[in-house]
Design an enzyme around this catalytic site. Structure first.
Site, PDB file in Angstrom:
ATOM      1  N   ARG A  32     -17.331  -0.862  -8.400  1.00 31.30           N
ATOM      2  CA  ARG A  32     -17.223  -0.831  -6.924  1.00 31.30           C
ATOM      3  C   ARG A  32     -18.477  -0.710  -6.475  1.00 31.30           C
ATOM      4  NH1 ARG A  32     -12.560  -0.006  -5.169  1.00 31.30           N
ATOM      5  NH2 ARG A  32     -11.978   1.468  -6.701  1.00 31.30           N
ATOM      6  N   VAL A  78      -7.745   2.112  -3.613  1.00 33.41           N
ATOM      7  CA  VAL A  78      -9.340   2.224  -3.003  1.00 33.41           C
ATOM      8  C   VAL A  78      -9.653   0.775  -2.401  1.00 33.41           C
ATOM      9  CG1 VAL A  78     -11.749   2.857  -3.244  1.00 33.41           C
ATOM     10  CG2 VAL A  78      -9.920   4.076  -4.248  1.00 33.41           C
ATOM     11  N   CYS A  79      -9.389  -0.084  -3.388  1.00 34.16           N
ATOM     12  CA  CYS A  79      -9.804  -1.427  -3.021  1.00 34.16           C
ATOM     13  C   CYS A  79      -9.033  -1.904  -1.771  1.00 34.16           C
ATOM     14  CB  CYS A  79      -9.584  -2.297  -4.030  1.00 34.16           C
ATOM     15  SG  CYS A  79     -10.881  -2.316  -5.377  1.00 34.16           S
ATOM     16  N   THR A  80      -7.877  -1.642  -1.945  1.00 36.34           N
ATOM     17  CA  THR A  80      -6.869  -2.068  -0.520  1.00 36.34           C
ATOM     18  C   THR A  80      -7.336  -1.363   0.689  1.00 36.34           C
ATOM     19  OG1 THR A  80      -5.154  -2.362  -2.149  1.00 36.34           O
ATOM     20  CG2 THR A  80      -4.456  -2.102   0.208  1.00 36.34           C
ATOM     21  N   LEU A 124     -10.532  -3.200   1.578  1.00 37.60           N
ATOM     22  CA  LEU A 124     -10.066  -4.600   2.147  1.00 37.60           C
ATOM     23  C   LEU A 124      -9.622  -4.305   3.684  1.00 37.60           C
ATOM     24  CD1 LEU A 124      -8.282  -6.284  -0.465  1.00 37.60           C
ATOM     25  CD2 LEU A 124     -10.412  -6.916   0.332  1.00 37.60           C
TER      26      LEU A 124
END
Length: 139
Positions: A109, A37-39, A42
């Site tokens: 998050r 999810v973070c990728t 980004l």
């Protein structure tokens, strides 16, 4: 008191701002820079930074990952938005704005909009496994 944008390098020139210190700054917390999810998030933070800059709003990505991990993320993704390590003291920036998860040892998050004095103006949060949306940071 939360860190001010200047203390977090918000005045640092990037390729998509005019070099003037922003009057407000989104602190874009990541639980882990290389998580799926973070990728995905980004993938659009540079576009968000470009949309915020004309309004005098900065964007800084903050993660409890080490600076070495964040450098690898920047190198692999080509991201231009500053990536700031909240590694040591572990989670201090996330704690300062109430976004550190003591159970997981990582930031939630979330995104926190602060003004130049460090006052929290707004928050955007996503649940576990959910992605924030670019549009939630505008307006």
């Amino acid at each position: 008191m939360p860190p001010s944008p200047d203390a977090l390098g918000a005045g640092r020139e990037t390729s998509h701002d005019d070099g003037a210190a922003p009057t407000r700054c989104w602190l874009f917390f990541l639980p882990g820079a290389f998580t799926p999810v973070c990728t995905a998030e980004l993938g659009w933070v540079d576009a968000l930074a470009e949309r915020l800059a004309p309004a005098g709003v900065g964007l800084r990505v903050v993660s409890c990952d080490s600076a070495a991990v964040l450098r690898k993320v920047a190198d692999e993704t080509g991201i231009r938005t500053p990536l700031l390590s909240d590694f040591w003291p572990h989670g201090a920036a996330a704690r300062a704005v109430g976004e550190f998860n003591e159970t997981t040892g990582r930031a939630r998050r979330s995104s926190v909009l602060v003004d130049s004095s460090g006052r929290v103006l707004a928050r955007v949060r996503a649940g576990a496994g959910e992605e924030r949306r670019l549009e939630e940071h505008l307006g």
